[in-house]
Motif scaffolding. Structure first.
Motif, PDB file in Angstrom:
ATOM      1  N   TYR A   1       8.401  15.902  82.311  1.00 52.30           N
ATOM      2  CA  TYR A   1       7.456  16.908  82.794  1.00 52.30           C
ATOM      3  C   TYR A   1       7.775  18.312  82.280  1.00 52.30           C
ATOM      4  O   TYR A   1       7.104  19.278  82.607  1.00 52.30           O
TER       5      TYR A   1
ATOM      6  N   GLY B   1      15.894  26.222  80.083  1.00 53.50           N
ATOM      7  CA  GLY B   1      16.860  25.332  79.526  1.00 53.50           C
ATOM      8  C   GLY B   1      17.940  24.958  80.558  1.00 53.50           C
ATOM      9  O   GLY B   1      17.746  25.083  81.746  1.00 53.50           O
TER      10      GLY B   1
ATOM     11  N   THR C   1      19.901  27.606  88.790  1.00 56.17           N
ATOM     12  CA  THR C   1      19.198  26.322  88.808  1.00 56.17           C
ATOM     13  C   THR C   1      19.719  25.492  87.650  1.00 56.17           C
ATOM     14  O   THR C   1      19.748  25.964  86.508  1.00 56.17           O
ATOM     15  N   THR C   2      20.133  24.268  87.939  1.00 54.38           N
ATOM     16  CA  THR C   2      20.796  23.455  86.922  1.00 54.38           C
ATOM     17  C   THR C   2      20.476  21.971  87.125  1.00 54.38           C
ATOM     18  O   THR C   2      20.155  21.559  88.245  1.00 54.38           O
TER      19      THR C   2
ATOM     20  N   SER D   1      18.633  19.862  90.251  1.00 57.17           N
ATOM     21  CA  SER D   1      17.420  19.055  90.111  1.00 57.17           C
ATOM     22  C   SER D   1      17.783  17.573  90.127  1.00 57.17           C
ATOM     23  O   SER D   1      18.688  17.149  89.410  1.00 57.17           O
TER      24      SER D   1
ATOM     25  N   ASN E   1      16.247  20.106  94.068  1.00 58.63           N
ATOM     26  CA  ASN E   1      14.851  20.218  93.617  1.00 58.63           C
ATOM     27  C   ASN E   1      14.372  18.856  93.142  1.00 58.63           C
ATOM     28  O   ASN E   1      15.004  18.250  92.281  1.00 58.63           O
TER      29      ASN E   1
ATOM     30  N   VAL F   1      10.932  17.250  91.503  1.00 61.05           N
ATOM     31  CA  VAL F   1       9.539  17.340  91.048  1.00 61.05           C
ATOM     32  C   VAL F   1       8.911  15.971  91.301  1.00 61.05           C
ATOM     33  O   VAL F   1       9.486  14.948  90.917  1.00 61.05           O
TER      34      VAL F   1
ATOM     35  N   MET G   1       3.596  20.858  87.998  1.00 62.98           N
ATOM     36  CA  MET G   1       2.768  22.009  87.596  1.00 62.98           C
ATOM     37  C   MET G   1       2.337  21.930  86.135  1.00 62.98           C
ATOM     38  O   MET G   1       3.021  21.318  85.310  1.00 62.98           O
TER      39      MET G   1
ATOM     40  N   ASN H   1       3.343  18.950  78.522  1.00 65.36           N
ATOM     41  CA  ASN H   1       3.689  17.877  79.462  1.00 65.36           C
ATOM     42  C   ASN H   1       2.492  17.026  79.899  1.00 65.36           C
ATOM     43  O   ASN H   1       2.632  16.175  80.774  1.00 65.36           O
TER      44      ASN H   1
ATOM     45  N   MET I   1       8.048  25.753  80.125  1.00 68.09           N
ATOM     46  CA  MET I   1       8.970  25.912  81.260  1.00 68.09           C
ATOM     47  C   MET I   1      10.430  26.011  80.797  1.00 68.09           C
ATOM     48  O   MET I   1      11.220  26.776  81.351  1.00 68.09           O
TER      49      MET I   1
HETATM   50  N1  SAM Z   1      17.617  22.778  83.571  1.00 64.78           N
HETATM   51  C1  SAM Z   1      17.660  23.307  84.870  1.00 64.78           C
HETATM   52  C2  SAM Z   1      17.134  22.316  85.892  1.00 64.78           C
HETATM   53  O1  SAM Z   1      16.468  21.361  85.497  1.00 64.78           O
HETATM   54  O2  SAM Z   1      17.373  22.537  87.071  1.00 64.78           O
HETATM   55  C3  SAM Z   1      16.964  24.652  85.018  1.00 64.78           C
HETATM   56  C4  SAM Z   1      15.656  24.847  84.298  1.00 64.78           C
HETATM   57  S1  SAM Z   1      14.304  23.862  84.891  1.00 64.78           S
HETATM   58  C5  SAM Z   1      13.002  24.402  83.829  1.00 64.78           C
HETATM   59  C6  SAM Z   1      13.952  24.642  86.447  1.00 64.78           C
HETATM   60  C7  SAM Z   1      13.186  23.809  87.445  1.00 64.78           C
HETATM   61  O3  SAM Z   1      11.871  23.613  86.975  1.00 64.78           O
HETATM   62  C8  SAM Z   1      13.752  22.416  87.686  1.00 64.78           C
HETATM   63  O4  SAM Z   1      13.968  22.192  89.052  1.00 64.78           O
HETATM   64  C9  SAM Z   1      12.679  21.492  87.167  1.00 64.78           C
HETATM   65  O5  SAM Z   1      12.654  20.294  87.860  1.00 64.78           O
HETATM   66  C10 SAM Z   1      11.432  22.337  87.359  1.00 64.78           C
HETATM   67  N2  SAM Z   1      10.314  21.935  86.499  1.00 64.78           N
HETATM   68  C11 SAM Z   1      10.327  21.751  85.170  1.00 64.78           C
HETATM   69  N3  SAM Z   1       9.096  21.384  84.723  1.00 64.78           N
HETATM   70  C12 SAM Z   1       8.281  21.360  85.811  1.00 64.78           C
HETATM   71  C13 SAM Z   1       6.896  21.075  86.020  1.00 64.78           C
HETATM   72  N4  SAM Z   1       6.102  20.753  85.025  1.00 64.78           N
HETATM   73  N5  SAM Z   1       6.404  21.171  87.270  1.00 64.78           N
HETATM   74  C14 SAM Z   1       7.210  21.518  88.315  1.00 64.78           C
HETATM   75  N6  SAM Z   1       8.508  21.816  88.176  1.00 64.78           N
HETATM   76  C15 SAM Z   1       9.047  21.724  86.954  1.00 64.78           C
END
Ligand code: SAM
Ligand code: SF4
Ligand code: SF4
Length: 336
Positions: free
Chosen positions: A29, A74, A101-102, A125, A164, A166, A196, A202, A331
């Motif tokens: 995603y 990232g 956030t990791t 996540s 987190n 998704v 989102m 995605n 994202m």
């Molecule tokens: N790599 C780290 C991680 O995954 O936690 C930090 C960056 S990541 C882009 C930040 C957050 O965005 C994560 O919790 C991820 O699950 C969420 N995320 C990424 N793409 C998404 C999407 N299309 N819709 C909703 N949340 C999304």
């Protein structure tokens, strides 16, 4: 202290800093492997902001009202010596909170140093507790074990931990209850995030979104939940508490119940562009501007001008047309 307001009278309170655009995962995603393949060109080192540059901008943003900073990517833990940045940021007067956030894989290695450097909280996540499914979602066949080790390492280091998840229809909605049970049992705050339409890679469709209402209905059949008042203006998650416990569960309802009217978040990309909304197509450059040798006052004026002009409310006005036609930043570049 100069405080700034945007066109919709929203103050500037939060800054999300993406420290790197690379990642060790290829979540379907976020960074689908067929698009972010071996030939994908990431930012070269000299285009990333240095830690000194990040600290300078962060200090200026705090002077304009930012109270919370979140480091993201990232995968932020891929950036070398991240605790050094945390330490620099934690010395900024007026900054109340630093989070990260990791995906958690590298936390066993870095959690202790991050905590000692001044980090308070991590959001980790995790989208499933099933190895095979999780490996499929993260696109790298990484099982759940390394993330659980990351969670444990963060807890042992004394960091606050939130999870987190998704949720995407037909992919991991069967994990809604198992994840709730796991997080409740381990006293972890779980936040369900609606899938989102960030970026354009995605393949987002409205039909793939599992709304807060649907998730809440499932949870209510199994658990007794009571609503929790927001902790502060602009809190994004809508929170509930499992009755007779101290454990909360939250929802990030970006699609089904937008919260633009109280959105106080700015985003700084790894190459120094400011985005005033997650769904912007272009950012405002601060890196090259800063590298021309301008003084702090000139940067302050530039940031005020950007924030004063902000009128973003994408989630309020999302339509099939905006989803299909609007150019949006990815994202993984801007950090979520
Ligand atoms: N790599 C780290 C991680 O995954 O936690 C930090 C960056 S990541 C882009 C930040 C957050 O965005 C994560 O919790 C991820 O699950 C969420 N995320 C990424 N793409 C998404 C999407 N299309 N819709 C909703 N949340 C999304
Ligand atoms: Fe990487 Fe995080 Fe995006 Fe997954 S969500 S690909 S871990 S940046
Ligand atoms: Fe904020 Fe943009 Fe999300 Fe609305 S759509 S809440 S303005 S980031």
């Amino acid at each position: 202290m100069t405080k700034v307001k945007d066109q919709l009278n929203r103050p500037l309170r939060d800054l999300r800093i993406s420290v790197i655009d690379r990642c060790n995962f290829r979540c379907q995603y976020c960074m689908p492997a067929d698009i972010f393949g071996p030939d994908f060109v990431f930012l070269p080192r000299n285009q990333l902001l240095s830690y000194e540059e990040i600290e300078r901008l962060a200090r200026i943003f705090v002077g304009l009202g930012v109270e919370k900073i979140r480091l993201t990517g990232g995968e932020p833990l891929l950036r070398k010596d991240l605790p050094y940045l945390v330490e620099m940021l934690s010395k900024i007067e007026g900054l109340k909170d630093i989070g990260l956030t990791t995906n958690g894989v590298l936390l066993p290695k870095h959690a202790k140093a991050l905590k000692e450097a001044g980090l308070k909280r991590v959001n980790i996540s995790l989208d499933s507790l099933k190895d095979e499914l999780f490996g499929e979602i993260n696109g790298r066949n990484v099982g759940v074990g390394p993330i659980l080790k990351g969670i444990k390492a963060a807890q042992e280091a004394g960091l606050g931990v939130k999870i987190n998840m998704v949720v995407k229809k037909g992919l991991n909605d069967s994990e809604i209850i198992p994840m709730a049970q796991f997080c409740k049992d381990n006293e972890l705050q779980l936040r369900y995030i609606e899938f989102m339409d960030v970026g354009s890679s995605n393949g987002w469709k409205m039909d793939d979104v599992v709304t807060k209402k649907e998730i809440f209905e499932q949870l209510s059949e199994r658990f007794s939940l009571e609503p929790v008042d927001p902790d502060y203006y602009g809190e994004v998650a809508k929170r509930y508490r499992y009755k007779d416990t101290n454990v909360d569960v939250g929802f990030i309802t970006s699609v089904s119940e937008s919260f633009c009217s109280s959105c106080t978040r700015s985003r700084l990309s790894a190459d120094g562009k400011i985005y005033t909304c997650l769904f912007n197509g272009n950012g405002h450059d601060l890196r090259d501007f800063m590298r021309t040798g301008v003084n702090d006052q000139e940067i302050i004026e530039r940031v005020c001008e950007i924030w004063n002009g902000r009128d973003d409310r994408y989630s309020d006005i999302r339509t099939a047309e905006t989803v299909a036609n609007r150019k949006k930043i990815e994202m993984s570049y801007i950090g979520g």
